[in-house]
Design an enzyme around this catalytic site. Structure first.
Site, PDB file in Angstrom:
ATOM      1  N   HIS A   1       0.855  -1.194   0.000  1.00  0.00           N
ATOM      2  CA  HIS A   1       0.000   0.000   0.000  1.00  0.00           C
ATOM      3  C   HIS A   1       0.888   1.240   0.000  1.00  0.00           C
ATOM      4  O   HIS A   1       2.117   1.138  -0.030  1.00  0.00           O
ATOM      5  CB  HIS A   1      -1.006  -0.018   1.160  1.00  0.00           C
ATOM      6  CG  HIS A   1      -0.371  -0.082   2.528  1.00  0.00           C
ATOM      7  ND1 HIS A   1       0.395   0.938   3.043  1.00  0.00           N
ATOM      8  CD2 HIS A   1      -0.382  -1.045   3.470  1.00  0.00           C
ATOM      9  CE1 HIS A   1       0.812   0.619   4.251  1.00  0.00           C
ATOM     10  NE2 HIS A   1       0.364  -0.599   4.536  1.00  0.00           N
TER      11      HIS A   1
ATOM     12  N   HIS B   1       4.083   1.563   2.179  1.00  0.00           N
ATOM     13  CA  HIS B   1       5.300   0.888   1.705  1.00  0.00           C
ATOM     14  C   HIS B   1       5.921   1.684   0.558  1.00  0.00           C
ATOM     15  O   HIS B   1       7.143   1.822   0.464  1.00  0.00           O
ATOM     16  CB  HIS B   1       4.975  -0.536   1.229  1.00  0.00           C
ATOM     17  CG  HIS B   1       4.262  -1.366   2.256  1.00  0.00           C
ATOM     18  ND1 HIS B   1       2.979  -1.809   2.095  1.00  0.00           N
ATOM     19  CD2 HIS B   1       4.661  -1.800   3.480  1.00  0.00           C
ATOM     20  CE1 HIS B   1       2.609  -2.500   3.159  1.00  0.00           C
ATOM     21  NE2 HIS B   1       3.613  -2.505   4.017  1.00  0.00           N
TER      22      HIS B   1
ATOM     23  N   CYS C   1       1.779 -11.374  19.823  1.00  0.00           N
ATOM     24  CA  CYS C   1       0.831 -10.742  18.901  1.00  0.00           C
ATOM     25  C   CYS C   1       1.287 -11.040  17.478  1.00  0.00           C
ATOM     26  O   CYS C   1       2.367 -10.614  17.063  1.00  0.00           O
ATOM     27  CB  CYS C   1       0.752  -9.235  19.124  1.00  0.00           C
ATOM     28  SG  CYS C   1      -0.232  -8.428  17.837  1.00  0.00           S
TER      29      CYS C   1
ATOM     30  N   CYS D   1       1.863  -7.917  15.255  1.00  0.00           N
ATOM     31  CA  CYS D   1       3.185  -7.292  15.451  1.00  0.00           C
ATOM     32  C   CYS D   1       4.313  -8.262  15.173  1.00  0.00           C
ATOM     33  O   CYS D   1       5.455  -7.839  15.011  1.00  0.00           O
ATOM     34  CB  CYS D   1       3.352  -6.823  16.896  1.00  0.00           C
ATOM     35  SG  CYS D   1       2.243  -5.520  17.411  1.00  0.00           S
TER      36      CYS D   1
ATOM     37  N   CYS E   1      -3.548  -6.020  22.316  1.00  0.00           N
ATOM     38  CA  CYS E   1      -2.468  -5.265  21.682  1.00  0.00           C
ATOM     39  C   CYS E   1      -3.083  -3.970  21.165  1.00  0.00           C
ATOM     40  O   CYS E   1      -4.027  -3.997  20.381  1.00  0.00           O
ATOM     41  CB  CYS E   1      -1.864  -6.050  20.520  1.00  0.00           C
ATOM     42  SG  CYS E   1      -0.926  -4.989  19.392  1.00  0.00           S
TER      43      CYS E   1
ATOM     44  N   HIS F   1      -3.084  -3.639  17.205  1.00  0.00           N
ATOM     45  CA  HIS F   1      -3.930  -4.506  16.386  1.00  0.00           C
ATOM     46  C   HIS F   1      -5.297  -4.772  17.002  1.00  0.00           C
ATOM     47  O   HIS F   1      -6.106  -5.487  16.425  1.00  0.00           O
ATOM     48  CB  HIS F   1      -3.195  -5.815  16.080  1.00  0.00           C
ATOM     49  CG  HIS F   1      -1.990  -5.595  15.224  1.00  0.00           C
ATOM     50  ND1 HIS F   1      -0.736  -5.414  15.740  1.00  0.00           N
ATOM     51  CD2 HIS F   1      -1.870  -5.473  13.880  1.00  0.00           C
ATOM     52  CE1 HIS F   1       0.123  -5.205  14.744  1.00  0.00           C
ATOM     53  NE2 HIS F   1      -0.537  -5.229  13.618  1.00  0.00           N
TER      54      HIS F   1
ATOM     55  N   LYS G   1     -11.575  10.405   2.436  1.00  0.00           N
ATOM     56  CA  LYS G   1     -11.202  11.278   1.340  1.00  0.00           C
ATOM     57  C   LYS G   1     -10.782  10.478   0.108  1.00  0.00           C
ATOM     58  O   LYS G   1     -11.071  10.855  -1.001  1.00  0.00           O
ATOM     59  CB  LYS G   1     -10.061  12.174   1.770  1.00  0.00           C
ATOM     60  CG  LYS G   1     -10.449  13.616   1.670  1.00  0.00           C
ATOM     61  CD  LYS G   1      -9.309  14.500   2.009  1.00  0.00           C
ATOM     62  CE  LYS G   1      -9.781  15.938   2.014  1.00  0.00           C
ATOM     63  NZ  LYS G   1      -8.879  16.780   2.764  1.00  0.00           N
TER      64      LYS G   1
ATOM     65  N   LYS H   1     -13.890   9.402  -1.474  1.00  0.00           N
ATOM     66  CA  LYS H   1     -14.697  10.505  -1.966  1.00  0.00           C
ATOM     67  C   LYS H   1     -14.094  11.112  -3.233  1.00  0.00           C
ATOM     68  O   LYS H   1     -14.764  11.291  -4.240  1.00  0.00           O
ATOM     69  CB  LYS H   1     -14.814  11.606  -0.894  1.00  0.00           C
ATOM     70  CG  LYS H   1     -15.891  12.620  -1.207  1.00  0.00           C
ATOM     71  CD  LYS H   1     -15.955  13.727  -0.190  1.00  0.00           C
ATOM     72  CE  LYS H   1     -15.010  14.848  -0.609  1.00  0.00           C
ATOM     73  NZ  LYS H   1     -14.706  15.788   0.443  1.00  0.00           N
TER      74      LYS H   1
HETATM   75  O1  ME8 Z   1       7.605  -4.471   9.651  1.00  0.00           O
HETATM   76  N1  ME8 Z   1       3.603   5.275   6.750  1.00  0.00           N
HETATM   77  O2  ME8 Z   1       7.138  -5.192   7.509  1.00  0.00           O
HETATM   78  P1  ME8 Z   1       5.877  -4.302   7.146  1.00  0.00           P
HETATM   79  C1  ME8 Z   1       4.911   5.184   6.520  1.00  0.00           C
HETATM   80  N2  ME8 Z   1       8.732  -7.227   7.809  1.00  0.00           N
HETATM   81  N3  ME8 Z   1       5.554   4.033   6.304  1.00  0.00           N
HETATM   82  C2  ME8 Z   1       4.837   2.913   6.305  1.00  0.00           C
HETATM   83  C3  ME8 Z   1       3.447   2.929   6.531  1.00  0.00           C
HETATM   84  C4  ME8 Z   1       2.831   4.184   6.757  1.00  0.00           C
HETATM   85  N4  ME8 Z   1       1.525   4.321   6.962  1.00  0.00           N
HETATM   86  N5  ME8 Z   1       3.008   1.653   6.483  1.00  0.00           N
HETATM   87  C5  ME8 Z   1       4.091   0.872   6.219  1.00  0.00           C
HETATM   88  C6  ME8 Z   1       7.802  -5.211   8.708  1.00  0.00           C
HETATM   89  N6  ME8 Z   1       5.195   1.625   6.104  1.00  0.00           N
HETATM   90  C7  ME8 Z   1       8.927  -6.201   8.751  1.00  0.00           C
HETATM   91  C8  ME8 Z   1      10.224  -5.459   8.506  1.00  0.00           C
HETATM   92  S1  ME8 Z   1      12.874  -5.334   8.244  1.00  0.00           S
HETATM   93  C9  ME8 Z   1      14.180  -6.291   8.639  1.00  0.00           C
HETATM   94  C10 ME8 Z   1      11.464  -6.305   8.572  1.00  0.00           C
HETATM   95  C11 ME8 Z   1       6.539   1.133   5.776  1.00  0.00           C
HETATM   96  O3  ME8 Z   1       5.349  -4.883   5.884  1.00  0.00           O
HETATM   97  C12 ME8 Z   1       7.568   1.596   6.790  1.00  0.00           C
HETATM   98  O4  ME8 Z   1       8.833   1.539   6.188  1.00  0.00           O
HETATM   99  O5  ME8 Z   1       4.973  -4.178   8.289  1.00  0.00           O
HETATM  100  C13 ME8 Z   1       7.452   0.545   7.854  1.00  0.00           C
HETATM  101  O6  ME8 Z   1       8.563   0.538   8.723  1.00  0.00           O
HETATM  102  C14 ME8 Z   1       7.335  -0.694   7.017  1.00  0.00           C
HETATM  103  O7  ME8 Z   1       6.542  -0.284   5.888  1.00  0.00           O
HETATM  104  C15 ME8 Z   1       6.695  -1.882   7.731  1.00  0.00           C
HETATM  105  O8  ME8 Z   1       6.497  -2.882   6.770  1.00  0.00           O
END
Ligand code: ME8
Length: 508
Positions: free
Chosen positions: A17, A20, A125, A128, A142, A145, A294, A297
């Site tokens: 999304h 990422h 969790c 997490c 948690c 979540h 938004k 919308k």
């Molecule tokens: O945590 N705003 O993977 P993940 C900004 N696999 N950045 C965001 C975001 C948001 N709303 N949502 C996601 C993991 N990100 C582990 C990581 S690393 C050795 C293992 C980005 O799929 C941001 O970089 O949950 C966040 O730290 C990461 O996606 C979490 O990705």
């Protein structure tokens, strides 16, 4: 020194999304910029496969976990491609090379006496992918979540994190810029100062993961597997080469605040235990929040915010990512904001400036522009503005501040627009005696656009070469070219087509 930048490896329990995309965009901007500065760069991204939540999704779909991840990984490989990001390697934790390295790494920690066996009894969790303490729960759930964590009791291997408290604190104190921004440094440091508990690095009840080398009945805990990707990738990204010597000394990690503890506490301790230097620097950015209402919308049927790329193109989305929210801070960005920036800033400030400048060169100078002794290259005001911008951008991007850097570049774009209005070349063109002055003004505008294009190339990799081509300039993007007065002679310049054409697409 090299510049090696990583994004987190993302969980493949669902598709990407905009959050990422945000990290991947930022990383690509930084790496492209450093390459423009002549650094030897390496950009790593990829996916984290061995999570319990990944295993469960596969189960729900009735697929073997590997078959499931093989299927969904395509969507994740597309993420950088859609953003026009150019990673040097895309790692999967199910890669054979990664598995081999993780086992070696964990074995080292084990051999050094930092691993012991104990019974883990507590709460996990799955959202997490983290063991929880009672006091981190709210009403037994948690808070992230909103789920009751699972009670687990199993024999696990523990990493002696507690033994690293003093070494970590000493490292933090000796390297005050190690974690940026400063408030994240303080957050991580206080967490360490508050006392560290050993953590489990294995799972007994899960078949999906990398078996521990000294006890194959257990798999590595997902974080004890995933963090190691930053090193493992360097051992097999280029077949036949070990890139660790070249790139590990220049390693930087980028991620959001959600996983600060893993990167700023667990990872450095694991590296110390295995006998590695710590990465150069870690930058922790905030959360990008979008108002869901938004989204629906203003964009109607556009469900996936990544579809924004199909509407606007990768450059405007990259630009918006960098500008919408101060990088490092949390921020709420509106989807409408992207349209506004597309039209006002990219379309008007930059696109029109190029169209007008090239059209005037075509009309008043027969399409020819170039340096002229005593006429061009004498605008000290513009020269100073550019020098200040250039130094500011270098300093900002040294500290990962992609927002402040682009703000500074835009000050020059605006200055150029003011310069058009104030000098009114169309008036000068009516007066024969002002021919030389007119040529000077158009030279400055073209030169300004040229150097702005180079400065923006990391943000707008598709647009920058278009600007340079329209002005008959070389496509060399080296950052030294962000300096006033380097425009070379060019002929045959024609009014350029709009860089960011008006969109008929959706308000609805
Ligand atoms: O945590 N705003 O993977 P993940 C900004 N696999 N950045 C965001 C975001 C948001 N709303 N949502 C996601 C993991 N990100 C582990 C990581 S690393 C050795 C293992 C980005 O799929 C941001 O970089 O949950 C966040 O730290 C990461 O996606 C979490 O990705």
């Amino acid at each position: 020194m090299t510049y090696f930048l990583s994004t987190p490896i993302y969980y493949v329990n669902s598709t990407p999304h905009i959050g990422h995309a945000y990290t991947t965009c930022a990383a690509d901007i930084l790496v492209r910029h450093m390459a423009q500065r002549g650094e030897e760069t390496f950009f790593l991204t990829g996916v984290d496969e061995h999570a319990t939540k990944v295993f469960r999704v596969a189960e729900e779909l009735g697929l073997a976990p590997q078959a499931y991840t093989d299927q969904i990984v395509g969507a994740w490989r597309d993420l950088p491609a859609r953003l026009n990001a150019k990673p040097d390697f895309f790692i999967r934790t199910s890669d054979e090379g990664h598995k081999v390295f993780v086992r070696e790494f964990l074995q080292k920690i084990y051999d050094n006496g930092d691993v012991y066996e104990d019974v883990y009894s507590g709460l996990y969790c799955v959202g997490c992918e983290e063991f929880k303490t009672e006091d981190s729960l709210v009403d037994g759930k948690c808070p992230i979540h909103d789920r009751v964590p699972e009670q687990i009791e199993e024999k696990n291997y523990f990493f002696r994190l507690s033994a690293y408290q003093d070494r970590l604190l000493a490292y933090y104190d000796a390297h005050p810029d190690w974690v940026l921004p400063d408030f994240r440094f303080n957050e991580a440091r206080s967490f360490i100062a508050g006392g560290l508990q050993d953590f489990s690095i294995s799972r007994a009840g899960q078949p999906w993961g990398i078996p521990l080398p000294w006890d194959e009945s257990q798999v590595a805990y997902v974080w004890a597997d995933a963090l190691i990707n930053y090193l493992s990738a360097l051992t097999y990204a280029r077949p036949g080469e070990d890139l660790r010597d070249t790139f590990w000394p220049g390693a930087r990690h980028l991620m959001a605040k959600d996983i600060i503890r893993f990167h700023c506490v667990y990872w450095p301790a694991m590296l110390m235990a295995a006998g590695y230097e710590l990465p150069q620097q870690i930058f922790v950015h905030g959360y990008l929040l979008l108002d869901d209402k938004k989204i629906s919308k203003s964009l109607g049927n556009v469900v996936d915010p990544l579809d924004l790329i199909d509407i606007y193109g990768a450059d405007p989305v990259r630009y918006w990512c960098a500008r919408a929210v101060t990088f490092g801070q949390d921020g709420s960005a509106s989807i409408d904001g992207i349209r506004e920036r597309y039209e006002r800033e990219l379309g008007n400030d930059l696109g029109n400036l190029l169209s007008r400048t090239t059209a005037m060169i075509a009309k008043y100078l027969g399409g020819a522009i170039g340096p002229k002794e005593g006429v061009t290259g004498t605008n000290t005001t513009l020269a100073n503005e550019v020098a200040v911008m250039r130094d500011g951008v270098l300093a900002d991007l040294d500290r990962f501040d992609i927002t402040s850097a682009v703000d500074k570049i835009w000050l020059v774009v605006r200055a150029l627009n003011r310069y058009v209005t104030e000098s009114a070349p169309w008036e000068m063109a009516k007066d024969e005696t002002k021919a030389a002055a007119l040529e000077g003004v158009l030279y400055d505008l073209a030169d300004g656009l040229r150097l702005v294009a180079v400065a923006l190339a990391a943000y707008l990799p598709e647009t920058a070469p278009k600007i340079l081509t329209a002005l008959g300039q070389s496509d060399d993007l080296s950052f030294d070219r962000v300096a006033y007065g380097q425009l070379v002679a060019a002929t045959g310049i024609e009014g350029a087509a709009p860089l960011f054409p008006r969109l008929e697409t959706p308000d609805a």
